[in-house]
Design an enzyme around this catalytic site. Structure first.
Site, PDB file in Angstrom:
ATOM      1  N   PHE A 298      -0.900   6.936   2.980  1.00 13.11           N
ATOM      2  CA  PHE A 298      -0.404   7.937   3.887  1.00 13.11           C
ATOM      3  C   PHE A 298       0.668   6.664   4.718  1.00 13.11           C
ATOM      4  O   PHE A 298       1.822   7.381   4.946  1.00 13.11           O
ATOM      5  CB  PHE A 298      -1.213   8.428   4.979  1.00 13.11           C
ATOM      6  N   GLY A 299       0.235   5.511   5.288  1.00  9.09           N
ATOM      7  CA  GLY A 299       1.320   4.890   6.008  1.00  9.09           C
ATOM      8  C   GLY A 299       2.398   4.470   5.065  1.00  9.09           C
ATOM      9  O   GLY A 299       3.557   4.521   5.583  1.00  9.09           O
TER      10      GLY A 299
ATOM     11  N   GLU B  87     -18.168  17.153   4.593  1.00  8.03           N
ATOM     12  CA  GLU B  87     -17.497  18.019   3.597  1.00  8.03           C
ATOM     13  C   GLU B  87     -18.189  17.865   2.078  1.00  8.03           C
ATOM     14  O   GLU B  87     -18.155  18.927   1.337  1.00  8.03           O
ATOM     15  CB  GLU B  87     -15.970  17.557   3.338  1.00  8.03           C
TER      16      GLU B  87
ATOM     17  N   ASP C 268      -5.273   2.746   8.863  1.00 10.44           N
ATOM     18  CA  ASP C 268      -6.295   2.411   9.083  1.00 10.44           C
ATOM     19  C   ASP C 268      -6.558   0.883   9.483  1.00 10.44           C
ATOM     20  O   ASP C 268      -7.599   0.672  10.159  1.00 10.44           O
ATOM     21  CB  ASP C 268      -7.345   2.688   7.884  1.00 10.44           C
TER      22      ASP C 268
ATOM     23  N   GLN D 227      -3.148  10.954  10.374  1.00 12.33           N
ATOM     24  CA  GLN D 227      -2.044  11.133  11.124  1.00 12.33           C
ATOM     25  C   GLN D 227      -1.590   9.726  12.063  1.00 12.33           C
ATOM     26  O   GLN D 227      -0.466   9.529  11.947  1.00 12.33           O
ATOM     27  CB  GLN D 227      -2.567  12.330  12.320  1.00 12.33           C
TER      28      GLN D 227
ATOM     29  N   GLY E 274       0.826  -1.168   0.017  1.00 12.00           N
ATOM     30  CA  GLY E 274      -0.114  -0.147   0.042  1.00 12.00           C
ATOM     31  C   GLY E 274       0.996   1.107  -0.168  1.00 12.00           C
ATOM     32  O   GLY E 274       1.778   1.426   0.899  1.00 12.00           O
TER      33      GLY E 274
HETATM   34  C1  LIG Z   1     -13.297  10.528   1.478  1.00 14.95           C
HETATM   35  C2  LIG Z   1     -12.279  10.501   2.583  1.00 14.95           C
HETATM   36  C3  LIG Z   1     -11.970  11.758   3.222  1.00 14.95           C
HETATM   37  C4  LIG Z   1     -10.980  11.492   4.301  1.00 14.95           C
HETATM   38  N1  LIG Z   1     -10.687  12.854   5.036  1.00 14.95           N
HETATM   39  C5  LIG Z   1      -9.775  12.981   5.974  1.00 14.95           C
HETATM   40  C6  LIG Z   1      -9.400  13.857   6.647  1.00 14.95           C
HETATM   41  O1  LIG Z   1      -9.824  15.284   6.339  1.00 14.95           O
HETATM   42  N2  LIG Z   1      -8.785  13.830   7.639  1.00 14.95           N
HETATM   43  C7  LIG Z   1      -7.895  12.792   7.939  1.00 14.95           C
HETATM   44  O2  LIG Z   1      -6.769  12.827   8.720  1.00 14.95           O
HETATM   45  N3  LIG Z   1      -8.159  11.656   7.206  1.00 14.95           N
HETATM   46  C8  LIG Z   1      -9.106  11.669   6.307  1.00 14.95           C
HETATM   47  N4  LIG Z   1      -9.158  10.583   5.716  1.00 14.95           N
HETATM   48  C9  LIG Z   1      -8.873   9.095   6.226  1.00 14.95           C
HETATM   49  C10 LIG Z   1      -7.372   8.979   5.607  1.00 14.95           C
HETATM   50  O3  LIG Z   1      -7.340   9.128   4.308  1.00 14.95           O
HETATM   51  C11 LIG Z   1      -6.995   7.605   6.316  1.00 14.95           C
HETATM   52  O4  LIG Z   1      -7.209   7.534   7.593  1.00 14.95           O
HETATM   53  C12 LIG Z   1      -5.506   7.238   5.627  1.00 14.95           C
HETATM   54  O5  LIG Z   1      -5.741   7.398   4.258  1.00 14.95           O
HETATM   55  C13 LIG Z   1      -5.128   5.702   6.180  1.00 14.95           C
HETATM   56  O6  LIG Z   1      -4.024   5.581   5.717  1.00 14.95           O
HETATM   57  P1  LIG Z   1      -3.322   4.271   5.090  1.00 14.95           P
HETATM   58  O7  LIG Z   1      -1.870   4.320   4.798  1.00 14.95           O
HETATM   59  O8  LIG Z   1      -3.847   3.252   6.310  1.00 14.95           O
HETATM   60  O9  LIG Z   1      -4.360   3.717   4.070  1.00 14.95           O
HETATM   61  P2  LIG Z   1      -4.690   4.409   2.760  1.00 14.95           P
HETATM   62  O10 LIG Z   1      -4.031   5.931   2.702  1.00 14.95           O
HETATM   63  O11 LIG Z   1      -5.752   4.248   2.342  1.00 14.95           O
HETATM   64  O12 LIG Z   1      -3.508   3.567   1.956  1.00 14.95           O
HETATM   65  C14 LIG Z   1      -3.783   2.187   1.316  1.00 14.95           C
HETATM   66  C15 LIG Z   1      -3.095   1.897   0.129  1.00 14.95           C
HETATM   67  O13 LIG Z   1      -3.092   0.439  -0.173  1.00 14.95           O
HETATM   68  C16 LIG Z   1      -3.548   0.285  -1.476  1.00 14.95           C
HETATM   69  N5  LIG Z   1      -4.042  -0.902  -1.447  1.00 14.95           N
HETATM   70  C17 LIG Z   1      -5.367  -1.382  -1.407  1.00 14.95           C
HETATM   71  N6  LIG Z   1      -5.286  -2.664  -1.203  1.00 14.95           N
HETATM   72  C18 LIG Z   1      -4.224  -3.086  -1.773  1.00 14.95           C
HETATM   73  C19 LIG Z   1      -3.554  -4.563  -1.927  1.00 14.95           C
HETATM   74  N7  LIG Z   1      -4.281  -5.680  -2.114  1.00 14.95           N
HETATM   75  N8  LIG Z   1      -2.359  -4.605  -2.523  1.00 14.95           N
HETATM   76  C20 LIG Z   1      -1.727  -3.607  -2.478  1.00 14.95           C
HETATM   77  N9  LIG Z   1      -2.032  -2.275  -2.176  1.00 14.95           N
HETATM   78  C21 LIG Z   1      -3.295  -2.187  -1.722  1.00 14.95           C
HETATM   79  C22 LIG Z   1      -4.455   1.448  -1.678  1.00 14.95           C
HETATM   80  O14 LIG Z   1      -4.281   1.454  -3.313  1.00 14.95           O
HETATM   81  C23 LIG Z   1      -4.070   2.541  -1.085  1.00 14.95           C
HETATM   82  O15 LIG Z   1      -2.702   3.359  -1.763  1.00 14.95           O
HETATM   83  C24 LIG Z   1     -10.372  10.406   4.540  1.00 14.95           C
HETATM   84  C25 LIG Z   1     -10.730   9.254   4.048  1.00 14.95           C
HETATM   85  C26 LIG Z   1     -11.706   9.308   2.970  1.00 14.95           C
HETATM   86  C27 LIG Z   1     -12.026   8.049   2.283  1.00 14.95           C
END
Ligand SMILES: Cc1cc2nc3c(=O)[nH]c(=O)nc-3n(C[C@H](O)[C@H](O)[C@H](O)COP(=O)(O)OP(=O)(O)OC[C@H]3O[C@@H](n4cnc5c(N)ncnc54)[C@H](O)[C@@H]3O)c2cc1C
Length: 419
Positions: free
Chosen positions: A15-16, A174, A304, A320, A12
């Protein structure tokens, strides 16, 4: 790429995952970052793309550019379809086996219908960049179709232009605010032949207030601001089912609209379900204090997807925890390579924000400091610019927002899909 270096695989580029890759720049490891998309998405601004405020390229960034400066890093565009923890391997796109020494699972969440009938068939989610572009295209195409119908003398269902947003969290709030600006300031002028002023925007939330993670005064403030914009805010009643042209609430009320947007929630990525690990609320994985799995210290779960951390309640599913978790895990991997002991992840709460629209946002900071209205909005603008990845993205977003602000326009309305 030397095979002698330990192999770190990151699932993925959200953000993380991106923070892990950055944190390992120059470390004595081979890094493989896997994502189905060749870009990183800044999800907090998806609603801006869906409402024609920003272009998709403003809120996305090429993953390969992020890795360019690290010669031991590579990007694989693909979907991880299974993981074998005991074999220390995973499968990409059902056919390529990749082995690892360290694994970081950062695949985030997927939109969840919570098994409510009709949601998957008739509503539009807002979770990916593709969703945002689809939503924008559906909305604008609907207006074009209604315009043609009116001009050729056909009757147009008064509800055809109306929109229902289900979910009163930050995304739904939003989205509703952004839709109001798109309809009121732009489409009303674009389509004088249509009764755009008569098109309703309804926000449905099962909880008794919007923005439940925020303080009650902020929630009340946001609901009032939405209502002042003419948005019908329905609180305390859930959705029973969704049809092609309506949302039927649990109390039997039927709300009709041409576009139904599902912003009611997410669930952990299904990839972790098959691992046989104990899952918490929303399918999230419980991790040790340093974000590793208790049974596999070489595997980390962040963002997440991470549930309870060292027995403490799960953190909010916002950017964050994912960013800070990514930074921590990169440091943990460096420590493990140096033979040092693991350190617990300490989350620093930097506050929460949500915008309702032009000159209006809610910002809350630790210690009970709260800002509503224009000051909150300026903070919201500033922080979103700072956290966008890439100088070009920051520059284009700033220019587009400046243009939108001065002209009351939303120019990202190019329809490329053929219908
Ligand atoms: C519409 C919306 C609005 C938001 N607004 C806010 C906000 O205003 N403020 C805030 O702090 N947070 C907000 N968030 C939440 C925030 O975006 C998430 O908490 C954050 O992105 C989590 O980061 P992550 O790295 O866990 O996952 P993500 O950023 O979701 O990244 C996951 C990645 O994994 C990839 N992936 C998925 N499945 C696979 C697979 N099988 N194999 C390989 N890669 C894969 C995806 O393509 C993606 O790039 C919002 C979320 C959404 C959907």
């Amino acid at each position: 790429v030397s095979r002698s270096h330990p192999h770190v695989v990151v699932i993925g580029a959200g953000f993380g995952g991106v923070r892990v890759a950055r944190g390992l720049r120059g470390a004595p490891v081979r890094l493989t970052l896997i994502d189905p998309n060749n870009f990183h998405t800044f999800q907090p601004l998806l609603y801006q793309v869906a409402t024609s405020g920003l272009e998709p390229g403003d809120i996305s960034f090429p993953v390969r550019s992020l890795l360019r400066r690290d010669r031991r890093a590579r990007f694989v565009m693909g979907t991880v379809t299974s993981i074998d923890l005991s074999d220390r391997s995973l499968v990409v796109d059902d056919d390529e086996v990749v082995t690892y020494d360290f694994l970081v699972i950062a695949a985030g969440t997927v939109s969840s219908s919570f098994d409510i009938p009709g949601v998957d068939e008739w509503s539009l989610p807002l979770k990916t960049l593709h969703d945002a572009v689809t939503l924008r295209d559906e909305l604008l195409t609907r207006f074009e179709r209604c315009s043609r119908a009116v001009l050729s003398g056909d009757a147009v269902d008064p509800e055809a232009l109306s929109v229902i947003v289900v979910g009163g969290g930050p995304t739904g709030v939003e989205m509703a605010g952004g839709l109001h600006e798109l309809l009121d300031r732009v489409l009303r002028k674009d389509f004088p032949e249509l009764d755009v002023a008569g098109a309703g925007i309804t926000l449905v939330e099962a909880a008794p207030r919007v923005l439940t993670p925020f303080d009650e005064t902020s929630s009340a403030h946001a609901a009032l601001a939405l209502r002042r914009r003419g948005i019908d805010v329905r609180l305390g009643v859930g959705v029973d089912h969704v049809t092609e042209e309506s949302v039927v609430l649990a109390d039997g009320t039927e709300l009709r609209a041409g576009t139904i947007i599902w912003a009611a929630g997410v669930t952990a990525h299904p990839l972790v379900r098959a691992l046989g690990l104990p899952l918490g609320r929303g399918g999230r994985v419980a991790v040790q204090a340093n974000l590793a799995l208790g049974s596999h210290p070489e595997v980390f779960v962040i963002g997440d997807l991470a549930g309870e951390v060292g027995g403490q309640p799960a953190l909010a599913q916002v950017a964050q925890p994912a960013i800070q978790g990514g930074v921590h895990v990169a440091a943990e991997i460096r420590r493990a390579l140096a033979g040092e002991v693991p350190r617990p992840f300490r989350y620093r709460d930097k506050g929460s924000m949500a915008t309702i629209g032009r000159n209006h946002a809610i910002a809350e900071f630790p210690g009970g400091r709260r800002f509503h209205g224009r000051l909150g909005w300026l903070m919201w603008l500033g922080l979103h610019i700072v956290y966008l990845i890439g100088f070009r993205n920051r520059a284009t977003t700033l220019v587009n927002w400046g243009w939108n602000y001065l002209t009351y326009d939303r120019s990202a309305r190019t329809l490329l899909s053929r219908r």
